[in-house]
Design a protein around this motif. Structure first.
Motif, short mmCIF file in Angstrom:
data_model
loop_
_atom_site.label_atom_id
_atom_site.label_comp_id
_atom_site.label_asym_id
_atom_site.label_seq_id
_atom_site.Cartn_x
_atom_site.Cartn_y
_atom_site.Cartn_z
N CYS A 1 15.37 87.01 16.72
CA CYS A 1 14.18 86.23 16.62
C CYS A 1 13.03 86.75 15.99
O CYS A 1 12.88 87.92 16.78
N ILE B 1 10.08 85.22 15.37
CA ILE B 1 8.80 84.26 15.59
C ILE B 1 8.02 85.02 16.60
O ILE B 1 8.51 86.18 17.48
N LEU C 1 8.04 79.61 20.89
CA LEU C 1 9.08 79.04 19.63
C LEU C 1 9.94 80.11 19.30
O LEU C 1 9.66 81.20 19.43
N HIS C 2 11.32 79.74 18.86
CA HIS C 2 12.37 80.64 18.76
C HIS C 2 13.18 79.99 17.37
O HIS C 2 12.91 78.75 17.19
N MET D 1 14.44 90.33 22.10
CA MET D 1 15.16 88.98 21.60
C MET D 1 15.93 89.55 20.32
O MET D 1 16.00 88.92 19.28
N HIS E 1 9.47 88.29 18.09
CA HIS E 1 10.19 88.65 19.30
C HIS E 1 11.25 89.67 19.46
O HIS E 1 11.55 89.86 20.48
CU LIG Z 1 11.62 84.04 19.63
#
Ligand SMILES: [Cu+2]
Length: 284
Positions: free
Chosen positions: A258, A260, A193-194, A274, A269
């Protein structure tokens, strides 16, 4: 050329084009209202059901705080209370029954924001994961609504967008960004998920300074290299999903981040790399 003649040109083009074509099928519209019925109390008002397929979300913010809507699809009989515990869990684990299906990013009081999503049949909940200045999220204060997505013909496609943000395991590719309100395709081509948190970089701070600031346990010293007061974020998408949303940007340098975690848990992340520096060019 005077403005008037541009308007006339638009009318002529509209009259002259597409006469033989069927009009493109407009997506179903899901009207959502964010309200604040009392101190610390929040609501999302939404119809009970919508047909599967391409759906345009229209979020009207009737409150005084910024509100956002995240769509969650929950398998089996899992409840939204369980889902909210996943969102706030310390270990960051995301169970297989929990699906993030996009939504509408933070929307100013009095504003109407649009986003277009592709919904498969299932049991959904809309949750406002924002929190303003408070400790509790608006969802914990009541901003939760159930939505049944019924069988549909699955027709329709996401509208064309001038720009795109691709989210990968673990990075970003952004194209076609410009100053002003951007209509963008948000595409998660990864497995995890992002989301995309969009934060202006302060002054001439380097992206490495931003990385250090976001991933360090040390309390920051001096001026932070990013300005979270003016940050905005897209809704969260499961791997393989895409949506169209609006993002208001100014010319300048941004960090895309990100926060998540993987479904298996672990660090946010950003700690897996990320994080990207993205330039919104001044309009030429
Ligand atoms: Cu992510």
């Amino acid at each position: 050329m005077r403005r008037g003649s541009w308007a006339l040109l638009a009318v002529l083009l509209a009259a002259g084009c597409g006469g033989d074509d069927e009009p493109a099928e407009a997506p179903a519209v899901l009207a959502i209202e964010a309200t604040e019925p009392g101190p610390g109390r929040y609501r999302l008002v939404v119809p009970e059901s919508v047909e599967a397929g391409v759906v345009e979300l229209r979020l009207r913010n009737s409150g005084r705080e910024r509100h956002e809507v995240q769509l969650l699809r929950l398998d089996d009989d899992h409840t939204v209370e369980e889902a909210l515990r996943v969102v706030s869990a310390e270990d960051g684990k995301i169970p297989d029954w929990f699906h993030a299906a996009g939504g509408v990013g933070a929307t100013a009081p009095g504003a109407l924001a649009r986003a277009t999503v592709e919904l498969e049949e299932g049991r959904y909940h809309l949750v406002d994961t924002g929190s303003g200045e408070g400790e509790r999220s608006f969802a914990q204060g009541g901003a939760v609504a159930a939505l049944t997505v019924t069988e549909g013909d699955g027709s329709g496609e996401l509208p064309e967008a001038a720009g795109e943000i691709e989210m990968q395991d673990y990075g970003f590719e952004a194209t076609g960004l410009r100053p002003g309100v951007n209509t963008l395709t948000l595409r998660n081509t990864g497995n995890e998920l992002h989301h995309t948190v969009v934060v202006p970089i302060a002054g001439d701070a380097s992206i490495e300074a931003v990385r250090g600031f976001l991933t360090s346990d040390e309390p920051p010293s001096g001026r932070p290299p990013v300005d979270f007061r003016t940050a905005t974020a897209t809704a969260v998408l499961d791997g393989g999903l895409a949506q169209v949303a609006q993002l208001d940007l100014k010319a300048g340098r941004y960090a895309f981040v990100c926060f998540i975690t993987d479904r298996a848990g672990g660090p946010p992340h950003v700690e897996k790399g990320m994080l990207a520096e993205v330039l919104v060019p001044t309009e030429s």
